[in-house]
Design an enzyme around this catalytic site. Sequence first.
Site, PDB file in Angstrom:
ATOM      1  N   ARG A  82      -6.667   3.193 -12.636  1.00  0.00           N
ATOM      2  CA  ARG A  82      -5.902   2.659 -13.758  1.00  0.00           C
ATOM      3  C   ARG A  82      -6.730   1.927 -14.796  1.00  0.00           C
ATOM      4  NH1 ARG A  82      -2.296  -0.129  -9.371  1.00  0.00           N
ATOM      5  NH2 ARG A  82      -4.334   0.062  -8.385  1.00  0.00           N
ATOM      6  N   GLN A  91      -0.744  21.062 -20.695  1.00  0.00           N
ATOM      7  CA  GLN A  91      -0.122  22.343 -20.323  1.00  0.00           C
ATOM      8  C   GLN A  91       1.180  22.545 -21.081  1.00  0.00           C
ATOM      9  OE1 GLN A  91       0.339  22.474 -16.034  1.00  0.00           O
ATOM     10  NE2 GLN A  91      -1.585  23.562 -15.778  1.00  0.00           N
ATOM     11  N   ALA A 183     -18.308  -0.396 -16.849  1.00  0.00           N
ATOM     12  CA  ALA A 183     -19.269  -0.276 -15.734  1.00  0.00           C
ATOM     13  C   ALA A 183     -18.732  -0.853 -14.433  1.00  0.00           C
ATOM     14  CB  ALA A 183     -20.578  -0.957 -16.117  1.00  0.00           C
ATOM     15  N   ARG A 193     -14.981   7.061  -4.419  1.00  0.00           N
ATOM     16  CA  ARG A 193     -14.975   8.523  -4.571  1.00  0.00           C
ATOM     17  C   ARG A 193     -16.297   9.197  -4.223  1.00  0.00           C
ATOM     18  NH1 ARG A 193      -9.549   9.623  -4.458  1.00  0.00           N
ATOM     19  NH2 ARG A 193      -8.459   8.395  -6.026  1.00  0.00           N
TER      20      ARG A 193
HETATM   21  C1  LIG Z   1     -10.123   8.568   0.648  1.00  0.00           C
HETATM   22  C2  LIG Z   1      -8.925   8.291  -0.221  1.00  0.00           C
HETATM   23  C3  LIG Z   1      -7.679   8.691   0.222  1.00  0.00           C
HETATM   24  C4  LIG Z   1      -6.536   8.438  -0.567  1.00  0.00           C
HETATM   25  N1  LIG Z   1      -5.312   8.839  -0.122  1.00  0.00           N
HETATM   26  C5  LIG Z   1      -4.208   8.546  -0.858  1.00  0.00           C
HETATM   27  C6  LIG Z   1      -2.896   8.916  -0.402  1.00  0.00           C
HETATM   28  O1  LIG Z   1      -2.736   9.522   0.650  1.00  0.00           O
HETATM   29  N2  LIG Z   1      -1.822   8.609  -1.174  1.00  0.00           N
HETATM   30  C7  LIG Z   1      -1.957   7.905  -2.360  1.00  0.00           C
HETATM   31  O2  LIG Z   1      -0.954   7.619  -3.029  1.00  0.00           O
HETATM   32  N3  LIG Z   1      -3.179   7.561  -2.815  1.00  0.00           N
HETATM   33  C8  LIG Z   1      -4.300   7.851  -2.103  1.00  0.00           C
HETATM   34  N4  LIG Z   1      -5.529   7.479  -2.577  1.00  0.00           N
HETATM   35  C9  LIG Z   1      -5.618   6.813  -3.889  1.00  0.00           C
HETATM   36  C10 LIG Z   1      -5.731   5.290  -3.746  1.00  0.00           C
HETATM   37  O3  LIG Z   1      -4.611   4.759  -3.065  1.00  0.00           O
HETATM   38  C11 LIG Z   1      -5.841   4.617  -5.123  1.00  0.00           C
HETATM   39  O4  LIG Z   1      -4.659   4.836  -5.868  1.00  0.00           O
HETATM   40  C12 LIG Z   1      -6.983   5.147  -5.927  1.00  0.00           C
HETATM   41  O5  LIG Z   1      -8.140   5.288  -5.150  1.00  0.00           O
HETATM   42  C13 LIG Z   1      -7.281   4.170  -7.074  1.00  0.00           C
HETATM   43  O6  LIG Z   1      -7.898   3.026  -6.516  1.00  0.00           O
HETATM   44  P1  LIG Z   1      -7.675   1.566  -7.021  1.00  0.00           P
HETATM   45  O7  LIG Z   1      -6.230   1.255  -7.107  1.00  0.00           O
HETATM   46  O8  LIG Z   1      -8.520   0.658  -6.186  1.00  0.00           O
HETATM   47  O9  LIG Z   1      -8.428   1.650  -8.379  1.00  0.00           O
HETATM   48  P2  LIG Z   1      -8.078   1.383  -9.893  1.00  0.00           P
HETATM   49  O10 LIG Z   1      -6.738   1.814 -10.300  1.00  0.00           O
HETATM   50  O11 LIG Z   1      -9.228   2.018 -10.546  1.00  0.00           O
HETATM   51  O12 LIG Z   1      -8.122  -0.179 -10.003  1.00  0.00           O
HETATM   52  C14 LIG Z   1      -9.328  -0.919  -9.787  1.00  0.00           C
HETATM   53  C15 LIG Z   1      -8.967  -2.234  -9.144  1.00  0.00           C
HETATM   54  O13 LIG Z   1      -8.238  -3.024 -10.073  1.00  0.00           O
HETATM   55  C16 LIG Z   1      -7.275  -3.779  -9.381  1.00  0.00           C
HETATM   56  N5  LIG Z   1      -5.938  -3.383  -9.855  1.00  0.00           N
HETATM   57  C17 LIG Z   1      -5.643  -2.313 -10.649  1.00  0.00           C
HETATM   58  N6  LIG Z   1      -4.326  -2.272 -10.922  1.00  0.00           N
HETATM   59  C18 LIG Z   1      -3.786  -3.315 -10.262  1.00  0.00           C
HETATM   60  C19 LIG Z   1      -2.470  -3.810 -10.132  1.00  0.00           C
HETATM   61  N7  LIG Z   1      -1.405  -3.209 -10.715  1.00  0.00           N
HETATM   62  N8  LIG Z   1      -2.261  -4.897  -9.396  1.00  0.00           N
HETATM   63  C20 LIG Z   1      -3.286  -5.525  -8.785  1.00  0.00           C
HETATM   64  N9  LIG Z   1      -4.570  -5.107  -8.844  1.00  0.00           N
HETATM   65  C21 LIG Z   1      -4.817  -4.029  -9.585  1.00  0.00           C
HETATM   66  C22 LIG Z   1      -7.447  -3.492  -7.896  1.00  0.00           C
HETATM   67  O14 LIG Z   1      -8.320  -4.452  -7.362  1.00  0.00           O
HETATM   68  C23 LIG Z   1      -8.104  -2.148  -7.891  1.00  0.00           C
HETATM   69  O15 LIG Z   1      -8.870  -1.892  -6.726  1.00  0.00           O
HETATM   70  C24 LIG Z   1      -6.664   7.746  -1.810  1.00  0.00           C
HETATM   71  C25 LIG Z   1      -7.944   7.346  -2.234  1.00  0.00           C
HETATM   72  C26 LIG Z   1      -9.064   7.610  -1.466  1.00  0.00           C
HETATM   73  C27 LIG Z   1     -10.423   7.176  -1.978  1.00  0.00           C
END
Ligand SMILES: Cc1cc2nc3c(=O)[nH]c(=O)nc-3n(C[C@H](O)[C@H](O)[C@H](O)COP(=O)(O)OP(=O)(O)OC[C@H]3O[C@@H](n4cnc5c(N)ncnc54)[C@H](O)[C@@H]3O)c2cc1C
Length: 257
Positions: A82, A91, A183, A193
């Site tokens: 996000r 599309q 970054a 990833r």
């Molecule tokens: C191996 C693997 C398996 C996965 N399997 C699934 C699955 O089965 N189903 C599924 O739905 N998803 C799955 N995902 C996706 C995962 O749940 C995350 O949605 C995705 O990796 C984005 O990560 P993130 O939310 O940490 O990162 P980003 O969205 O890039 O956010 C970065 C960081 O900002 C903070 N942040 C961002 N938005 C908010 C918020 N609204 N509130 C509080 N803190 C916030 C958090 O600390 C977050 O880690 C998988 C991911 C991986 C790597």
Amino acid sequence: MLSVVLLEYTRDPQKLVASAAKLCYSDKKVADLNAGISAESASKFVDMLSEMGHESPMEHVSFTFGIDGISRACMAQITRHRIASFSVQSQRYVKASEFEFVMPPAIEMNEEAKAEFCEAIENARKSYEKLFDILEKAQKEKLLTDGVSEEKAGPMAQKLAIEDARYVLPNACETKLIVTMNARELKHFFLLRCCNRAQWEIRGVAFRMLKLAKQAAPELFKNAGPGCVSGVCKEGRMSCGKAEQMRKIYLHDLDNT
Ligand SMILES: Cc1cc2nc3c(=O)[nH]c(=O)nc-3n(C[C@H](O)[C@H](O)[C@H](O)COP(=O)(O)OP(=O)(O)OC[C@H]3O[C@@H](n4cnc5c(N)ncnc54)[C@H](O)[C@@H]3O)c2cc1C
């Protein structure tokens, strides 16, 4: 075919990060502060920030990548991040009759699976075309009945038909996107990833992005990669158990891999 290019990034990223961090503790004016930082001291400073986990100054620099030839399945995963900006090929507007597709290697290597996959793709292509024709005709008739001119009804009907026919397109369909991340977010993205637990396609994309980012800003991405590269693996019983190998790749052999 997959292609990842670094389109743009903040000029002198390490210096900007060092300036932003130094500003927190300095009484100098911003312009003077920036002028007083050499490339070498910026690198050292960035290194220190990474070790301390003081990462917010890294949010001032951003990297923009162009990614071609990924599947819609992969695109759905990337766009879960996000703290990033995306532009994705539509599309709704681009007709996909001759769509390219990504075939997973495990399917490609298995004759039986490959035949099944190709048949499914071909069927989707036929259904897409057929639906397009049916919907375009129906939409045009409706628009004309509603009083829209012949000249306008044609393009409008086509757009409406494309919009709905795409529902039969597979996850394998290739797409293209432009993504910008700062970054700090990029390092987080690489942590998740580049990990062996991540799915093969997004892992390949993240790996290429990391190589490009590290060439542009080596200190900033010095320890970037899966969690085990900079610390202990946090995957618990799901760990791949290859931390040593991953450290070797990401810390030493990145340019040759
Ligand atoms: C191996 C693997 C398996 C996965 N399997 C699934 C699955 O089965 N189903 C599924 O739905 N998803 C799955 N995902 C996706 C995962 O749940 C995350 O949605 C995705 O990796 C984005 O990560 P993130 O939310 O940490 O990162 P980003 O969205 O890039 O956010 C970065 C960081 O900002 C903070 N942040 C961002 N938005 C908010 C918020 N609204 N509130 C509080 N803190 C916030 C958090 O600390 C977050 O880690 C998988 C991911 C991986 C790597």
